[in-house]
Design a protein around this motif. Structure first.
Motif, PDB file in Angstrom:
ATOM      1  N   GLN A  21      17.453 -19.979   7.320  1.00  0.00           N
ATOM      2  CA  GLN A  21      16.003 -20.133   7.223  1.00  0.00           C
ATOM      3  C   GLN A  21      15.397 -19.072   6.303  1.00  0.00           C
ATOM      4  OE1 GLN A  21      14.856 -20.159  11.409  1.00  0.00           O
ATOM      5  NE2 GLN A  21      14.134 -22.254  11.125  1.00  0.00           N
ATOM      6  N   MET A  22      15.887 -17.848   6.361  1.00  0.00           N
ATOM      7  CA  MET A  22      15.364 -16.790   5.494  1.00  0.00           C
ATOM      8  C   MET A  22      15.648 -17.116   4.026  1.00  0.00           C
ATOM      9  SD  MET A  22      13.720 -14.522   7.264  1.00  0.00           S
ATOM     10  CE  MET A  22      13.053 -15.990   8.022  1.00  0.00           C
ATOM     11  N   ALA A  23      16.804 -17.686   3.749  1.00  0.00           N
ATOM     12  CA  ALA A  23      17.133 -18.090   2.377  1.00  0.00           C
ATOM     13  C   ALA A  23      16.194 -19.204   1.926  1.00  0.00           C
ATOM     14  CB  ALA A  23      18.591 -18.539   2.290  1.00  0.00           C
ATOM     15  N   GLU A  24      15.927 -20.167   2.801  1.00  0.00           N
ATOM     16  CA  GLU A  24      15.003 -21.250   2.465  1.00  0.00           C
ATOM     17  C   GLU A  24      13.601 -20.705   2.223  1.00  0.00           C
ATOM     18  OE1 GLU A  24      17.186 -24.848   4.952  1.00  0.00           O
ATOM     19  OE2 GLU A  24      15.473 -23.821   5.852  1.00  0.00           O
ATOM     20  N   ARG A  25      13.228 -19.724   3.022  1.00  0.00           N
ATOM     21  CA  ARG A  25      11.896 -19.112   2.875  1.00  0.00           C
ATOM     22  C   ARG A  25      11.760 -18.427   1.520  1.00  0.00           C
ATOM     23  NH1 ARG A  25       8.808 -15.859   7.590  1.00  0.00           N
ATOM     24  NH2 ARG A  25       6.859 -15.555   6.478  1.00  0.00           N
ATOM     25  N   ARG A  26      12.813 -17.723   1.095  1.00  0.00           N
ATOM     26  CA  ARG A  26      12.789 -17.067  -0.224  1.00  0.00           C
ATOM     27  C   ARG A  26      12.659 -18.100  -1.342  1.00  0.00           C
ATOM     28  NH1 ARG A  26      16.460 -13.829   2.380  1.00  0.00           N
ATOM     29  NH2 ARG A  26      18.262 -14.935   1.568  1.00  0.00           N
ATOM     30  N   VAL A  27      13.398 -19.192  -1.220  1.00  0.00           N
ATOM     31  CA  VAL A  27      13.351 -20.240  -2.240  1.00  0.00           C
ATOM     32  C   VAL A  27      11.969 -20.899  -2.270  1.00  0.00           C
ATOM     33  CG1 VAL A  27      14.246 -22.516  -2.874  1.00  0.00           C
ATOM     34  CG2 VAL A  27      15.825 -20.693  -2.230  1.00  0.00           C
ATOM     35  N   ALA A  28      11.386 -21.160  -1.106  1.00  0.00           N
ATOM     36  CA  ALA A  28      10.093 -21.841  -1.026  1.00  0.00           C
ATOM     37  C   ALA A  28       8.941 -20.949  -1.479  1.00  0.00           C
ATOM     38  CB  ALA A  28       9.844 -22.330   0.399  1.00  0.00           C
ATOM     39  N   GLY A  29       9.113 -19.641  -1.339  1.00  0.00           N
ATOM     40  CA  GLY A  29       8.060 -18.715  -1.751  1.00  0.00           C
ATOM     41  C   GLY A  29       6.758 -18.959  -1.003  1.00  0.00           C
ATOM     42  N   GLU A  30       5.661 -19.056  -1.741  1.00  0.00           N
ATOM     43  CA  GLU A  30       4.334 -19.210  -1.136  1.00  0.00           C
ATOM     44  C   GLU A  30       4.141 -20.565  -0.463  1.00  0.00           C
ATOM     45  OE1 GLU A  30       1.213 -18.296  -3.866  1.00  0.00           O
ATOM     46  OE2 GLU A  30       2.053 -16.337  -4.343  1.00  0.00           O
ATOM     47  N   ARG A  31       5.010 -21.529  -0.758  1.00  0.00           N
ATOM     48  CA  ARG A  31       4.907 -22.847  -0.118  1.00  0.00           C
ATOM     49  C   ARG A  31       5.374 -22.820   1.331  1.00  0.00           C
ATOM     50  NH1 ARG A  31       8.473 -26.602  -2.938  1.00  0.00           N
ATOM     51  NH2 ARG A  31       9.729 -24.744  -3.152  1.00  0.00           N
ATOM     52  N   TYR A  32       6.099 -21.755   1.740  1.00  0.00           N
ATOM     53  CA  TYR A  32       6.644 -21.676   3.092  1.00  0.00           C
ATOM     54  C   TYR A  32       5.535 -21.379   4.087  1.00  0.00           C
ATOM     55  CZ  TYR A  32       9.991 -20.810   6.813  1.00  0.00           C
ATOM     56  OH  TYR A  32      10.708 -20.881   7.976  1.00  0.00           O
ATOM     57  N   GLU A  33       5.480 -22.158   5.161  1.00  0.00           N
ATOM     58  CA  GLU A  33       4.495 -21.986   6.222  1.00  0.00           C
ATOM     59  C   GLU A  33       5.124 -21.179   7.355  1.00  0.00           C
ATOM     60  OE1 GLU A  33       2.351 -24.716   9.627  1.00  0.00           O
ATOM     61  OE2 GLU A  33       3.210 -25.687   7.886  1.00  0.00           O
ATOM     62  N   ALA A  34       4.648 -19.973   7.583  1.00  0.00           N
ATOM     63  CA  ALA A  34       5.186 -19.121   8.647  1.00  0.00           C
ATOM     64  C   ALA A  34       4.564 -19.531   9.974  1.00  0.00           C
ATOM     65  CB  ALA A  34       4.910 -17.653   8.342  1.00  0.00           C
ATOM     66  N   SER A  35       5.110 -20.576  10.585  1.00  0.00           N
ATOM     67  CA  SER A  35       4.544 -21.151  11.807  1.00  0.00           C
ATOM     68  C   SER A  35       4.917 -20.366  13.061  1.00  0.00           C
ATOM     69  CB  SER A  35       5.000 -22.602  11.961  1.00  0.00           C
ATOM     70  OG  SER A  35       6.408 -22.653  12.120  1.00  0.00           O
ATOM     71  N   GLY A  36       6.013 -19.617  13.002  1.00  0.00           N
ATOM     72  CA  GLY A  36       6.470 -18.895  14.182  1.00  0.00           C
ATOM     73  C   GLY A  36       7.413 -19.697  15.069  1.00  0.00           C
ATOM     74  N   TYR A  37       7.618 -20.954  14.728  1.00  0.00           N
ATOM     75  CA  TYR A  37       8.526 -21.796  15.504  1.00  0.00           C
ATOM     76  C   TYR A  37       9.962 -21.620  15.020  1.00  0.00           C
ATOM     77  CZ  TYR A  37       4.481 -24.196  17.436  1.00  0.00           C
ATOM     78  OH  TYR A  37       3.326 -24.493  18.090  1.00  0.00           O
ATOM     79  N   ILE A  38      10.920 -21.949  15.870  1.00  0.00           N
ATOM     80  CA  ILE A  38      12.329 -21.867  15.512  1.00  0.00           C
ATOM     81  C   ILE A  38      12.778 -23.152  14.835  1.00  0.00           C
ATOM     82  CG2 ILE A  38      14.687 -21.712  16.430  1.00  0.00           C
ATOM     83  CD1 ILE A  38      13.531 -19.929  18.651  1.00  0.00           C
ATOM     84  N   VAL A  39      12.366 -24.284  15.366  1.00  0.00           N
ATOM     85  CA  VAL A  39      12.781 -25.570  14.824  1.00  0.00           C
ATOM     86  C   VAL A  39      11.759 -26.008  13.777  1.00  0.00           C
ATOM     87  CG1 VAL A  39      13.350 -27.960  15.369  1.00  0.00           C
ATOM     88  CG2 VAL A  39      13.844 -26.152  17.022  1.00  0.00           C
ATOM     89  N   VAL A  40      12.088 -25.728  12.510  1.00  0.00           N
ATOM     90  CA  VAL A  40      11.180 -26.047  11.404  1.00  0.00           C
ATOM     91  C   VAL A  40      11.965 -26.677  10.257  1.00  0.00           C
ATOM     92  CG1 VAL A  40       9.543 -24.210  11.978  1.00  0.00           C
ATOM     93  CG2 VAL A  40      11.413 -23.737  10.399  1.00  0.00           C
ATOM     94  N   ASP A  41      11.224 -27.288   9.331  1.00  0.00           N
ATOM     95  CA  ASP A  41      11.871 -27.839   8.152  1.00  0.00           C
ATOM     96  C   ASP A  41      12.048 -26.747   7.094  1.00  0.00           C
ATOM     97  OD1 ASP A  41       9.406 -27.520   6.885  1.00  0.00           O
ATOM     98  OD2 ASP A  41       8.912 -29.637   6.940  1.00  0.00           O
ATOM     99  N   GLU A  42      12.487 -27.128   5.893  1.00  0.00           N
ATOM    100  CA  GLU A  42      12.794 -26.161   4.836  1.00  0.00           C
ATOM    101  C   GLU A  42      11.580 -25.382   4.358  1.00  0.00           C
ATOM    102  OE1 GLU A  42      13.609 -29.350   4.833  1.00  0.00           O
ATOM    103  OE2 GLU A  42      15.792 -29.403   4.852  1.00  0.00           O
ATOM    104  N   LEU A  43      10.368 -25.902   4.640  1.00  0.00           N
ATOM    105  CA  LEU A  43       9.148 -25.214   4.226  1.00  0.00           C
ATOM    106  C   LEU A  43       8.429 -24.565   5.405  1.00  0.00           C
ATOM    107  CD1 LEU A  43       7.763 -27.762   1.597  1.00  0.00           C
ATOM    108  CD2 LEU A  43       9.035 -25.643   1.181  1.00  0.00           C
ATOM    109  N   GLY A  44       9.099 -24.504   6.567  1.00  0.00           N
ATOM    110  CA  GLY A  44       8.525 -23.863   7.739  1.00  0.00           C
ATOM    111  C   GLY A  44       7.634 -24.770   8.568  1.00  0.00           C
ATOM    112  N   GLY A  45       7.533 -26.035   8.180  1.00  0.00           N
ATOM    113  CA  GLY A  45       6.698 -26.977   8.919  1.00  0.00           C
ATOM    114  C   GLY A  45       7.312 -27.354  10.253  1.00  0.00           C
TER     115      GLY A  45
END
Length: 64
Positions: A21-45
């Motif tokens: 997930q941290m790698a996906e977050r780096r790739v997504a950059g500002e598009r990543y939504e920091a929702s705080g949930y564990i079960v999320v898609d590649e953009l944090g949704g």
């Protein structure tokens, strides 16, 4: 934060999934939504319904 005892298999899998997930977050950059949930898609949704089954497939790839 609350700590729960986990079997080693689950702890290792969750640690690997977190790294993925941290790698996906780096790739997504500002598009990543920091929702705080564990079960999320590649953009944090947040996932629900059918997309949740896709998460299980992704999680299966990190199981030891």
């Amino acid at each position: 934060m609350r700590r729960l005892p986990l079997p080693d298999l689950v702890r290792v899998a969750l640690t690997r999934f977190h790294a993925m997930q941290m790698a996906e977050r780096r790739v997504a950059g500002e598009r990543y939504e920091a929702s705080g949930y564990i079960v999320v898609d590649e953009l944090g949704g947040v996932l629900n319904g059918a997309p949740a089954s896709a998460w299980i497939v992704r999680f299966d790839h990190v199981m030891p």
